[in-house]
Scaffold this active site. Structure first.
Site: not given
Ligand code: BGC
Length: 728
Positions: A261
């Site tokens: 993530d």
């Molecule tokens: C979130 C994810 C997301 C990613 C990209 C993160 O902060 O937890 O779910 O896909 O950002 O935007």
């Protein structure tokens, strides 16, 4: 040979043999876009083969140019992953995932995901960070909006449907988005519903409750998965080998790749697990992460880790190979085409309207106030800060959503009601958190002069979603005061709630005649609500998550354990009813709250329609079953009165005695049944007994002999029951 678990294809092997270490490491980098700008850094990175993918670039021309550079000017001509959070729509927005889950309908979830993919691929995107499969039992957590609710079976089936919808006819199709399952795993259990907080759960609970939706969605064809950035039992998921390698690869045979993530690898230092970026990269790569999102620990340290002999070169080849294999399946090693057909906007709007219709839940309808009797209606007051807010009704995660496409309840009602009905709109409050009561008098006057009031309250979009958690999940601002003042007029009130989570609205719900829970219903929320209010359709939504009475009850979910002191029946002590000086045990020693009892405001699976329906004649084919048998039974659903109605017939099972304590019941199947007026339908079910297996003390799935109860109902709080025995 199974391409998902077998060695890399010859093509990928040849490519790996040609690539330099820098190029290989470059593939593992997912960098952020620059909002329509092709910066020098991005251009150079792509041309030199030092970037594997880009996220958050949705400008079609920029994406096209990036892809051209990668294909035509980089050393190996490997196309880029182009990622975006396409969560519940791209331009045309469907209800938030929690709302979609209230449909219990995999087909509509699949259709909405197909539409998102068709729209997003127009801009050159090829990878969606969806579906989110976190089991969410705590509505304080803002990301509950992004989830399919509290039940592993429902989440798994709808997640699989979303994967099918995003991926369409195949990963290499021009209008397909590769799905990315997230967040693996346990994130939904963050303590106190506070985002990014630690999670602690016994391994049995992880395996029994939180992992099955991921397994189901992998079986549906997902090839990428995002490691959660949360801490799981003391080892953050991003560095958790048991999760990312032993279970995902070893036990499930997953052959796709794992992406971290956002900044989750350097965050291993914030967690206090690693002291340096190098350690963090080592931990993540060794645990099973293949691609790094946003940050650059892999870029900056993997070569040194290999040189020092800390990380095996073979592991890097494995990481890149897995990624290239998926790129190959996506057509990114070839000339992946641009979609030819532009999605039809009217068809898209019809699709998300149907999803909104199926997602709205009727929770209360005293005196059958709904559907509205248009003949007797002269004047309708529409009141509330969310009655006419295009952007807010779209909900969270709509980077590319077009608020101007959204039709609000106010606009839809103006169009749908006959000219003879006078419609008076007063917002009453500027927004959902507004505490200024200046306009309430005007709203009360409008209500007084009307035959009835439609009150649209809830939460603005910004109050749910990532990092938007609430400790108190009530109606914010002066909304309760507005509601009370309107209800004091004595005129009937229909309350519509738009929100990203179940709100604790016991008092408010008790004051209104009808209550419709619309979640954030998306672009066509208004027309869908108008159809339901006017009886063009009968409400079909059923709660995918338990609604608490008070914030302090959460986490509250139907599949709880019994405890050694189970509360029973109607038992509900109210704190105000306890006599002053009462003896210590006079309130009973059972598991409940003095001020909330133990039951929810509305149970999981609940929802009303405009028709009366009933289940009868539950019959088991056999009530003694061998361990490898099949539970076969039938039940009849009868339409008694009212209009055509779709019901969700829900099947729960209870295991009475087992070697570990078991939930009081678990959803095991459901059928969506649409009944014509007066119709009676016999429904057949057949469940292999393996579906009754559970995770035992040894962390393995098992099935044990003993008494079970089969319960078939229209909600999780009761239904027809029959006992059966599993015999050794
Ligand atoms: C979130 C994810 C997301 C990613 C990209 C993160 O902060 O937890 O779910 O896909 O950002 O935007």
């Amino acid at each position: 040979m199974n391409h998902k678990t077998g060695p890399f294809s010859e093509r990928v092997r040849l490519l790996l043999a040609e690539m330099s270490l820098e190029e290989k490491i470059g593939q593992l980098l997912l960098v952020n876009g620059a909002e329509g700008e092709l910066t020098e850094e991005l251009r150079t990175g792509i041309i030199t083969g030092r970037i594997g993918g880009v996220l958050n670039e949705a400008d079609a021309d920029t994406v096209g140019e990036m892809q051209r550079l990668a294909r035509e000017e980089s050393p190996r001509g490997i196309g880029l992953l182009m990622a975006r959070d396409v969560i519940h729509g791209y331009h045309t927005i469907a209800p938030i995932p929690l709302g979609q889950a209230a449909s219990w309908n995999p087909e509509i979830v699949e259709a909405c995901a197909r539409l998102s993919a068709q729209e997003a691929t127009q801009d050159g995107l090829n990878w969606a960070f969806a579906p989110m499969l976190d089991v969410s039992r705590d509505p304080r957590w803002g990301r509950v909006a992004e989830s399919f609710g509290e039940d592993p079976l429902l989440i798994g089936e709808l997640g699989a449907a979303m994967v099918r919808g995003l991926q369409g006819k195949g990963l290499d199709h021009a209008d397909s988005l590769a799905a990315c399952l997230k967040h693996f795993a346990g994130y939904g259990a963050c303590e106190a519903g506070r985002d990014y907080n630690s999670t602690f759960m016994p391994e049995g609970e992880l395996r029994q409750t939180h992992l099955p939706p991921f397994k189901r969605a992998i079986e549906a064809g997902a090839r990428t998965i995002m490691a959660s950035f949360s801490d799981l039992n003391g080892i953050p998921a991003t560095a958790n080998k048991q999760l990312l390698t032993d279970i995902l690869r070893g036990e499930w045979g997953f052959g796709g790749f794992v992406v971290s993530d956002w900044e989750a690898i350097p965050q291993l230092m914030d967690h206090g697990l690693c002291a340096t970026e190098k350690d963090a990269a080592f931990e993540a790569a060794s645990a099973g992460v293949e691609m790094e999102m946003y940050s650059s620990c892999f870029r900056d340290t993997l070569a040194a880790l290999i040189e020092k002999g800390r990380l095996n070169k073979k592991r890097v080849d494995e990481m890149v190979g897995r990624l290239l294999e998926v790129k190959c399946e996506m057509g990114l090693l070839d000339d992946r085409k641009h979609p030819v057909n532009v999605p039809d906007m009217a068809a898209g709007l019809a699709c998300v309207k149907q999803a909104a219709l199926e997602s709205i839940v009727l929770l209360r309808n005293q005196d059958n106030l709904l559907p509205l009797d248009q003949a007797g209606l002269k004047r309708l007051a529409v009141i509330g800060p969310l009655a006419d807010k295009q952007a807010d009704q779209l909900g969270t995660w709509v980077f590319d959503g077009k608020p101007e496409l959204a039709i609000t309840p106010l606009k839809a009602l103006k169009e749908a009601l006959p000219a003879s009905v006078e419609l008076d709109f007063v917002a009453g409050l500027g927004h959902s958190r507004d505490t200024s009561t200046a306009e309430i008098d005007q709203a009360v006057n409008a209500a007084r002069q009307a035959d009835l009031t439609l009150l649209v309250l809830g939460e603005e979009a910004i109050l749910s979603g990532e990092a938007h958690c609430r400790a108190q999940i009530d109606l914010p601002g002066a909304q309760s005061e507005l509601l009370n003042r309107i209800c004091d007029t004595g005129k009937p009130v229909i309350l519509v709630i738009m929100a990203g989570r179940p709100l604790a609205i016991e008092k408010e719900a008790s004051r209104v005649k009808s209550l419709l829970y619309a979640w954030h219903p998306g672009s066509m929320g208004g027309p869908a609500l108008a159809d339901l209010l006017l009886g063009k359709a009968s409400p079909m939504g059923r709660l995918p998550i338990t609604m608490p009475r008070l914030s302090g009850q959460v986490p509250i979910y139907y599949a709880r354990r019994r405890t050694g002191r189970p509360p029973t029946g109607e038992f509900y002590t109210h704190i105000d009813d306890i006599a002053v000086g009462a003896a210590q045990h006079s309130t009973g020693n059972t598991s409940h709250h003095l001020d909330a009892g133990y039951t929810p405001l509305f149970p999981f699976g609940f929802g009303l329609g405009y028709a009366e329906t009933r289940l009868e004649k539950l019959q088991l084919e056999s009530s003694r079953l061998p361990m490898d048998g099949c539970l076969s039974f039938s039940v009849e659903l009868v339409h008694e009165s009212g209009p055509r109605q779709r019901e969700v017939v829900q099947v729960y099972l209870r295991d009475h005695v087992a070697s570990v304590t078991r939930p009081i019941k678990e959803l095991k199947a459901w059928q969506l049944v649409e009944l014509a007026v007066g119709e009676r339908r016999k429904l057949d079910f057949s469940l292999p007994l393996s579906e009754l297996s559970f995770v035992g003390r040894d962390q393995a799935w098992r099935i044990e002999p003993g008494t079970h109860t089969l319960e078939v109902g229209l909600a999780s709080d009761g239904g027809l029951t029959l006992d059966f025995e599993i015999v050794a």
